[in-house]
Design a protein around this motif. Structure first.
Motif: not given
Length: 180
Positions: A110-135
């Motif tokens: 649903n949200i993918e953060f795969d990174s070999m480098q500095y990501a710099g991501v803020r994920a907040h106040h989301n609704v994540i329903l169903e899926g194979q790999c939710l995060l």
């Protein structure tokens, strides 16, 4: 991706805001769900087709993407990989923000953060329903990911079998495609 004598360089647009949008690639989730029930996974076929894309893919080393108030459903990946690289490490205003989204029935991350480098991501106040790999965090090599105040749920009735809330793996295990 630009190929230069010193090697490939990834780049993309900075300071992009995506708000109040709907993204769907129906029937991606249904195909994944029923193929898992039948024990004949369709991952490779979907991944190599138009169904295997991301709804939103910042890609490369970009900064300050804001993805807010979107409905992302029935896609393969919802929000794909983005990093701020070294730029985001020193300046919080360059970090990505994924907030107030509804991600529903994404067949893979649903949200993918795969990174070999500095990501710099803020994920907040989301609704994540169903899926194979939710995060999907596999791997976040250099940090820079904040996940807070989200509702994450995979139902036993309608979820893909073997789904996970957080997908973690080691750099050697899954990052071979990034030279890890």
């Amino acid at each position: 991706r630009v190929n230069r004598p010193e090697g490939p360089v990834e780049f993309g647009p900075d300071d992009v805001t995506v708000e109040h949008c709907q993204f769907s690639n129906y029937p991606t989730y249904d195909w994944a769900y029923y193929s898992m029930i039948l024990e004949q996974p369709a991952w490779r076929a979907m991944y190599n087709s138009v169904l295997g894309g991301n709804a939103i893919l910042p890609g490369g080393n970009v900064t300050a993407w804001k993805i807010r108030h979107c409905y992302i459903h029935d896609t393969y990946d919802g929000i794909g990989v983005a990093t701020t690289g070294e730029k985001g490490r020193d300046d919080p205003s360059l970090e990505h923000e994924y907030a107030y989204n509804l991600l529903h029935r994404c067949a893979d991350d649903n949200i993918e953060f795969d990174s070999m480098q500095y990501a710099g991501v803020r994920a907040h106040h989301n609704v994540i329903l169903e899926g194979q790999c939710l995060l999907g965090l596999s791997p976040v090599q250099s940090g820079g990911v904040t996940i807070e105040h989200n509702i994450v749920y995979a139902s036993p009735e309608y979820g893909i079998p073997w789904s996970v809330i957080f997908k973690f793996s080691t750099p050697g295990g899954s990052a071979w495609w990034r030279g890890g």
